[in-house]
Write an enzyme that holds these catalytic residues in place. Structure first.
Site, mmCIF file in Angstrom:
data_model
loop_
_atom_site.group_PDB
_atom_site.id
_atom_site.type_symbol
_atom_site.label_atom_id
_atom_site.label_comp_id
_atom_site.label_asym_id
_atom_site.label_seq_id
_atom_site.Cartn_x
_atom_site.Cartn_y
_atom_site.Cartn_z
ATOM 1 N N GLY A 1 51.581 41.413 41.766
ATOM 2 C CA GLY A 1 50.993 42.567 41.074
ATOM 3 C C GLY A 1 50.229 43.448 42.045
ATOM 4 O O GLY A 1 49.423 42.952 42.828
ATOM 5 N N ARG B 1 58.313 41.329 42.124
ATOM 6 C CA ARG B 1 58.344 39.923 41.705
ATOM 7 C C ARG B 1 59.729 39.444 42.152
ATOM 8 O O ARG B 1 60.748 39.990 41.716
ATOM 9 C CB ARG B 1 58.221 39.810 40.193
ATOM 10 C CG ARG B 1 57.014 40.552 39.600
ATOM 11 C CD ARG B 1 55.781 39.718 39.543
ATOM 12 N NE ARG B 1 54.728 40.371 38.760
ATOM 13 C CZ ARG B 1 53.451 40.119 38.908
ATOM 14 N NH1 ARG B 1 53.038 39.245 39.813
ATOM 15 N NH2 ARG B 1 52.554 40.714 38.158
ATOM 16 N N ASP C 1 48.133 34.654 44.008
ATOM 17 C CA ASP C 1 48.441 33.236 44.136
ATOM 18 C C ASP C 1 49.915 32.980 44.490
ATOM 19 O O ASP C 1 50.229 32.209 45.398
ATOM 20 C CB ASP C 1 48.081 32.572 42.791
ATOM 21 C CG ASP C 1 48.231 31.073 42.845
ATOM 22 O OD1 ASP C 1 47.487 30.446 43.613
ATOM 23 O OD2 ASP C 1 49.105 30.541 42.137
ATOM 24 N N THR D 1 44.526 40.917 44.358
ATOM 25 C CA THR D 1 44.917 40.837 42.952
ATOM 26 C C THR D 1 43.728 41.230 42.096
ATOM 27 O O THR D 1 42.587 40.885 42.423
ATOM 28 C CB THR D 1 45.377 39.413 42.553
ATOM 29 O OG1 THR D 1 45.433 39.327 41.125
ATOM 30 C CG2 THR D 1 44.449 38.318 43.056
ATOM 31 N N ASP E 1 43.066 39.934 39.397
ATOM 32 C CA ASP E 1 42.659 38.768 38.601
ATOM 33 C C ASP E 1 41.482 37.977 39.195
ATOM 34 O O ASP E 1 40.840 37.206 38.484
ATOM 35 C CB ASP E 1 43.840 37.802 38.430
ATOM 36 C CG ASP E 1 45.014 38.439 37.710
ATOM 37 O OD1 ASP E 1 44.817 39.500 37.082
ATOM 38 O OD2 ASP E 1 46.122 37.885 37.789
ATOM 39 N N ASP F 1 41.625 35.410 41.020
ATOM 40 C CA ASP F 1 41.877 33.980 40.774
ATOM 41 C C ASP F 1 42.374 33.221 42.002
ATOM 42 O O ASP F 1 43.178 32.304 41.883
ATOM 43 C CB ASP F 1 42.897 33.830 39.624
ATOM 44 C CG ASP F 1 44.230 34.494 39.949
ATOM 45 O OD1 ASP F 1 44.295 35.265 40.918
ATOM 46 O OD2 ASP F 1 45.212 34.228 39.231
ATOM 47 N N ARG G 1 45.910 37.331 33.666
ATOM 48 C CA ARG G 1 46.877 36.221 33.632
ATOM 49 C C ARG G 1 46.199 34.977 33.059
ATOM 50 O O ARG G 1 45.809 34.986 31.911
ATOM 51 C CB ARG G 1 47.482 35.989 35.014
ATOM 52 C CG ARG G 1 48.711 35.116 34.944
ATOM 53 C CD ARG G 1 49.791 35.488 35.944
ATOM 54 N NE ARG G 1 49.352 35.444 37.321
ATOM 55 C CZ ARG G 1 50.182 35.578 38.349
ATOM 56 N NH1 ARG G 1 51.467 35.739 38.170
ATOM 57 N NH2 ARG G 1 49.723 35.551 39.580
HETATM 58 P P1 ADP Z 1 50.918 37.232 42.659
HETATM 59 O O1 ADP Z 1 51.076 37.135 44.131
HETATM 60 O O2 ADP Z 1 50.221 38.481 42.226
HETATM 61 O O3 ADP Z 1 50.349 35.964 42.046
HETATM 62 P P2 ADP Z 1 53.593 36.412 41.773
HETATM 63 O O4 ADP Z 1 53.160 35.135 41.141
HETATM 64 O O5 ADP Z 1 54.643 37.213 41.075
HETATM 65 O O6 ADP Z 1 52.384 37.411 42.005
HETATM 66 O O7 ADP Z 1 54.116 36.058 43.226
HETATM 67 C C1 ADP Z 1 54.560 37.100 44.080
HETATM 68 C C2 ADP Z 1 55.805 36.683 44.801
HETATM 69 O O8 ADP Z 1 55.510 35.579 45.681
HETATM 70 C C3 ADP Z 1 56.941 36.162 43.933
HETATM 71 O O9 ADP Z 1 57.655 37.185 43.301
HETATM 72 C C4 ADP Z 1 57.764 35.407 44.957
HETATM 73 O O10 ADP Z 1 58.516 36.301 45.735
HETATM 74 C C5 ADP Z 1 56.676 34.775 45.838
HETATM 75 N N1 ADP Z 1 56.397 33.398 45.421
HETATM 76 C C6 ADP Z 1 55.784 32.993 44.271
HETATM 77 N N2 ADP Z 1 55.737 31.636 44.190
HETATM 78 C C7 ADP Z 1 56.349 31.174 45.317
HETATM 79 C C8 ADP Z 1 56.621 29.847 45.829
HETATM 80 N N3 ADP Z 1 56.265 28.746 45.159
HETATM 81 N N4 ADP Z 1 57.250 29.754 47.028
HETATM 82 C C9 ADP Z 1 57.604 30.864 47.704
HETATM 83 N N5 ADP Z 1 57.385 32.129 47.264
HETATM 84 C C10 ADP Z 1 56.767 32.297 46.097
HETATM 85 O O1 F6P Z 2 48.383 39.323 38.384
HETATM 86 C C1 F6P Z 2 48.074 40.623 37.991
HETATM 87 C C2 F6P Z 2 48.534 40.880 36.574
HETATM 88 O O2 F6P Z 2 48.218 42.226 36.232
HETATM 89 C C3 F6P Z 2 47.968 39.914 35.523
HETATM 90 O O3 F6P Z 2 46.645 40.215 35.171
HETATM 91 C C4 F6P Z 2 48.974 40.103 34.408
HETATM 92 O O4 F6P Z 2 49.013 38.971 33.560
HETATM 93 C C5 F6P Z 2 50.269 40.261 35.172
HETATM 94 O O5 F6P Z 2 49.933 40.724 36.456
HETATM 95 C C6 F6P Z 2 51.231 41.228 34.548
HETATM 96 O O6 F6P Z 2 52.384 41.237 35.316
HETATM 97 P P1 F6P Z 2 53.535 42.337 35.191
HETATM 98 O O7 F6P Z 2 52.987 43.632 35.703
HETATM 99 O O8 F6P Z 2 54.624 41.799 36.062
HETATM 100 O O9 F6P Z 2 53.877 42.431 33.758
#
Ligand code: ADP
Ligand code: F6P
Length: 320
Positions: free
Chosen positions: A11, A72, A103, A125, A127, A129, A171
């Site tokens: 995000g 994503r 994360d 982020t 969040d 978190d 989230r």
């Molecule tokens: P954020 O970084 O905001 O938590 P996501 O959870 O969507 O957002 O993670 C971002 C990107 O990081 C994912 O779309 C993917 O490309 C990569 N990613 C997430 N989890 C893993 C994992 N377990 N191993 C490797 N890459 C990951």
């Molecule tokens: O991680 C940031 C965030 O905005 C969360 O607060 C929310 O749950 C999620 O991303 C929404 O994701 P998307 O924009 O992919 O719908």
């Protein structure tokens, strides 16, 4: 290291651009070359990589979103995706990578590190978190955006003697609801990290009404349930004329606050310091106002983020 790359992932968050600027400018200042990777890990695997120069990161410090775009891209959790990503980095002669994200993005950086490619995580982020840091880039802007919404909604709540349920992003984390709720004088803050009793929520609204209180504002973190489900459950305990306002992605955009810009600049500069010394496999953070670098493997495998629950208790003592 002489050549590093940077990507933003997951995000988007206000202040990511300030971090991209800081990494790029600091690296150039240190005599290093910087490459920008578009669309996070998706762009890494696809080889969507370009050299960044000083003007490429001009006029972005004040902008929300990310000039490197984000994605994503679940395919990066696979061995095939990770090996392809490392192949692309090597093709461009890149020796280290700065990953700005949340994360999930940190798990991508962890995977690269475990495969021997030095990556440094920068927490970005809304969040808040992420373990091993008190604050993430974007959180301060997000809570100020929510606060502005709370203040506006309060006008209508008071004028119509209504209860408002304001659902905010986060989230699985309650930090946005907690901080914005305290700042906005919320009557109740509902977060995943603390149980609540709907009967008590209803009683509190009733007691306020009995004292002549006009407005009632409940800030609900999306990780608990939707605002509409919450309103339905509340209605089982009385008619409070509740309205639901879902702030959604409005909270993720906008110009970063000064605090987020400064935090992003500090993190970006520090990430370059680490890579310049050949140090990877780390994530940067701010703990008790000190910049820190923590081992990314240990952080993700053993540490968890916890919101400041003393704020939750305090809100109960001062908002009724
Ligand atoms: P954020 O970084 O905001 O938590 P996501 O959870 O969507 O957002 O993670 C971002 C990107 O990081 C994912 O779309 C993917 O490309 C990569 N990613 C997430 N989890 C893993 C994992 N377990 N191993 C490797 N890459 C990951
Ligand atoms: O991680 C940031 C965030 O905005 C969360 O607060 C929310 O749950 C999620 O991303 C929404 O994701 P998307 O924009 O992919 O719908």
């Amino acid at each position: 290291m002489k050549r590093i790359a940077i990507l933003t992932s997951g995000g988007d968050a206000p202040g990511m651009n300030a971090a991209v600027r800081a990494v790029t400018r600091k690296a150039i200042h240190e005599g290093m070359e910087v490459y920008g990777i578009n669309y996070g890990y998706a762009g890494l695997v696809a080889g969507d990589i370009r050299k960044l120069d000083v003007p490429d990161v001009g006029d972005i410090i004040q902008r929300g979103g990310t000039c490197l775009y984000s994605a994503r891209y679940p395919e990066f959790a696979t061995e095939e995706g990770q090996l392809k990503g490392i192949e692309q980095l090597k093709k461009f002669g890149i020796e280290g990578l700065v990953v700005i994200g949340g994360d999930g993005s940190y798990h991508g950086a962890l995977a690269l590190t475990k495969r021997g490619f030095p990556a440094v995580g920068v927490p970005g982020t809304i969040d808040n978190d992420i373990p091993a840091t008190d604050f993430t880039i974007g959180f301060d802007t997000a809570i100020n955006t929510v606060l502005d919404a709370i203040d506006r909604i309060r006008d209508t709540a008071t004028s119509h003697v209504r209860t408002f349920i304001i659902e905010v992003m986060g989230r699985d984390a309650g930090d946005i609801a907690l901080w914005a709720g305290v700042a906005g004088g919320a009557d109740d803050i509902i977060i995943p990290e603390h149980e609540f009793d709907m009967k008590q929520v209803a009683n509190k609204i009733r007691q306020g009404r009995d004292r002549g209180k006009k407005h009632c504002l409940i800030i609900l973190a999306e990780g608990v349930m939707s605002g509409h489900d919450f309103a339905d459950q509340l209605a089982e305990h009385g008619d409070f004329h509740a309205r639901v306002s879902v702030l959604g992605h409005i909270v993720r955009g906008g110009s970063p606050t000064a605090r987020d810009r400064v935090l992003a600049s500090k993190f970006g500069g520090y990430a370059v310091d680490l890579l310049k010394e050949g140090k990877g496999g780390l994530c940067v953070g701010i703990l008790n106002n000190e910049l820190v670098a923590s081992d990314i493997v240990e952080t993700l495998e053993t540490k968890k983020h916890h919101p400041d629950l003393s704020l939750y208790d305090l809100n109960h003592q001062i908002s009724f």
